[in-house]
Design an enzyme around this catalytic site. Structure first.
Site, PDB file in Angstrom:
ATOM      1  N   TYR A   1     -27.415  72.135  32.338  1.00 51.03           N
ATOM      2  CA  TYR A   1     -28.268  71.405  33.292  1.00 51.03           C
ATOM      3  C   TYR A   1     -28.110  69.913  33.064  1.00 51.03           C
ATOM      4  CZ  TYR A   1     -31.091  73.902  36.598  1.00 51.03           C
ATOM      5  OH  TYR A   1     -31.501  74.574  37.708  1.00 51.03           O
TER       6      TYR A   1
ATOM      7  N   GLU B   1     -29.561  67.194  35.469  1.00 49.22           N
ATOM      8  CA  GLU B   1     -30.146  66.406  36.564  1.00 49.22           C
ATOM      9  C   GLU B   1     -30.147  64.930  36.183  1.00 49.22           C
ATOM     10  OE1 GLU B   1     -33.460  69.024  36.686  1.00 49.22           O
ATOM     11  OE2 GLU B   1     -33.202  69.419  38.818  1.00 49.22           O
TER      12      GLU B   1
ATOM     13  N   LYS C   1     -10.227  70.473  50.806  1.00 45.92           N
ATOM     14  CA  LYS C   1      -9.298  70.681  51.936  1.00 45.92           C
ATOM     15  C   LYS C   1      -7.970  70.030  51.569  1.00 45.92           C
ATOM     16  CE  LYS C   1     -13.026  71.104  55.309  1.00 45.92           C
ATOM     17  NZ  LYS C   1     -14.283  70.518  54.870  1.00 45.92           N
TER      18      LYS C   1
ATOM     19  N   THR D   1     -15.202  66.223  51.776  1.00 46.49           N
ATOM     20  CA  THR D   1     -15.172  67.391  50.898  1.00 46.49           C
ATOM     21  C   THR D   1     -14.027  67.165  49.924  1.00 46.49           C
ATOM     22  OG1 THR D   1     -13.681  68.538  52.393  1.00 46.49           O
ATOM     23  CG2 THR D   1     -16.016  69.031  52.625  1.00 46.49           C
TER      24      THR D   1
ATOM     25  N   ARG E   1     -14.268  73.424  45.664  1.00 38.77           N
ATOM     26  CA  ARG E   1     -15.161  73.337  46.822  1.00 38.77           C
ATOM     27  C   ARG E   1     -16.308  72.374  46.497  1.00 38.77           C
ATOM     28  NH1 ARG E   1     -15.142  76.285  51.185  1.00 38.77           N
ATOM     29  NH2 ARG E   1     -13.132  77.116  50.546  1.00 38.77           N
TER      30      ARG E   1
ATOM     31  N   ASP F   1     -16.730  60.547  57.955  1.00 33.97           N
ATOM     32  CA  ASP F   1     -16.640  61.817  57.232  1.00 33.97           C
ATOM     33  C   ASP F   1     -15.158  62.192  57.264  1.00 33.97           C
ATOM     34  OD1 ASP F   1     -16.436  64.442  56.492  1.00 33.97           O
ATOM     35  OD2 ASP F   1     -18.160  65.135  57.664  1.00 33.97           O
TER      36      ASP F   1
END
Ligand code: DSN
Length: 426
Positions: free
Chosen positions: A47, A49, A222, A219, A228, A193
């Site tokens: 974790y 954060e 691609k 992203t 991903r 984008d």
């Protein structure tokens, strides 16, 4: 613990599907072994954060290292001034930017979904369309190109607070400079984008949005060929749109707003195993081999588009500048939907996706078009000479779409051809 045969058998079937089929979904790719290893690593147990050096948990010293490496490599790759590598996806990256720059009910402009836009650019079923007021711009019916004059007219009339460049099915480059001029006339933010063409932009094969846009999202899976996920970047926007501070000060204060937009704005714990894999992928994208790969992706797409045109297909805008093309089936096969073609080609182990074409008369579930892209097959090692062979397979299937014997024959040829190529040619 006993091995979960059930799941791993399914994974093996998927590996075989990928290995023996022709993958033409423009947004898909195959990652290297080291990207895959980082994704399946111990970083998933942690974790974290917060951000490197400022976390809400102890024991983050090593995830800090990989996350900082990912940030530094990404900045180098795009010449960015600032980057956030935590968004879980491109849609999350867009959501975090909207949350930062817009208030609920604010107007923004994006490319119409049926003209190549994306769900997160204002679709009524996405948070972008539910929380904000999207205004669409379109491509020209004649040329298939974004109509910047009409975009300007609409922007001057509607005065959106943000204008968004980028698409998921547009085969041409973007005029970010013109869009920035339009945005400046109305004091709007300009966002790009670049989820689809990011890899081509990174190696300088397409216009650079970071020079003109206030913020850029993408992203990573691609054309960038990473895990991903999503990213947000700011370029060197020295024409200060944000107030009276210095440009460096603007970058500092905006970046902390974008960071808060991602966490705690829309996400909790970052996926540190994915971030480690992003670091690996950005390292790969900085190599000469990646630049050669991107050049081949573009070359393959050009040759493939030409092969479709030679067989009488209507390729929107008559070709491509990037890694994909959009094919309107209506002139050659007015009765056949994109859905039928997608479903039939799968039976021959060829994967494409049905897609709306500009001014489509059919629904998004049927469509009159196909979107086809070359990033994945180029990773496999396919070159220009293979493109007409693939187009010929597709044309044979569509031309005799209910012929099961033909499908079986094409599938055999596809499997034989792809069996000779590795998953990752480099
Ligand atoms: N689903 C992606 C694509 O195929 O373009 C966009 O999110």
């Amino acid at each position: 613990m006993k091995r979960d045969e059930l799941v791993f058998e399914i994974l093996q079937k998927e590996a075989d599907r990928q290995r023996y089929g022709i993958e033409l979904i423009a947004s898909e790719n195959f990652v290297s072994d080291q990207v895959l290893s980082a994704m399946g690593s111990v970083m998933t147990n942690k974790y974290a954060e917060g951000y490197p050096g400022k976390r809400y948990y102890g024991g983050c010293q090593h995830v800090d290292e990989t996350e900082q490496l990912a940030i530094d490599r990404l900045k180098e790759l795009f010449g960015a001034e600032w980057a956030n590598v935590q968004p879980h996806s491109g849609a999350q990256a867009n959501m975090a930017v909207f949350l930062t720059l817009l208030k609920p009910g604010d107007k923004f402009m994006g490319l119409d979904l049926s003209h190549g836009g994306h769900l997160s650019h204002g679709s009524p079923v996405n948070s972008s369309g539910i929380l904000y007021q999207p205004i669409a711009y379109e491509v020209d019916e004649e040329t298939g190109l974004v109509n910047y004059d009409r975009m300007e007219e609409t922007a001057l009339r509607e005065k959106p607070k943000l204008i968004l460049a980028g698409a998921s099915a547009y085969s041409r480059d973007w005029d970010y400079k013109r869009m920035r001029e339009i945005a400046d006339k109305i004091g709007a933010f300009l966002m790009a984008d670049i989820a689809h063409p990011a890899g081509l932009i990174a190696v300088g094969l397409l216009n650079d949005p970071l020079k003109y846009c206030h913020v850029v999202t993408s992203t990573t899976h691609k054309t960038l060929r990473g895990p991903r996920g999503g990213i947000i970047m700011m370029g060197q926007d020295f024409d200060n749109p944000f107030g009276k501070t210095t440009p460096k000060g603007v970058i500092r204060s905006m970046s902390s707003l974008f960071n808060s937009g991602v966490f705690p704005g829309i996400q909790g714990g970052p996926l540190e195993h994915i971030i480690a894999a992003k670091a690996v992928a950005f390292g790969e994208a900085l190599t000469k081999e990646f630049k050669n790969y991107m050049k081949q992706v573009k070359k393959n797409a050009e040759v493939m588009a030409e092969a479709f045109v030679n067989k009488g297909y209507n390729v929107i805008s008559d070709g491509t500048d990037n890694h994909l093309m959009l094919i309107d089936l209506r002139n050659k096969f007015p009765e056949i939907t994109g859905r039928k073609v997608e479903n039939t080609l799968v039976l021959a182990d060829i994967t494409v996706n049905k897609n709306m074409v500009p001014f489509d008369s059919r629904s998004p579930f049927q469509t009159s078009g196909l979107r086809v892209g070359t990033p994945a097959i180029t990773t496999r090692g396919l070159k220009e000479e293979h493109m007409p062979i693939i187009v010929d397979f597709i044309d044979q299937v569509i031309s005799d779409i209910d012929n099961e014997d033909l499908l079986e024959k094409v599938k055999k040829q596809v499997n034989e051809m792809m069996g000779a190529f590795p998953m990752f040619a480099d």
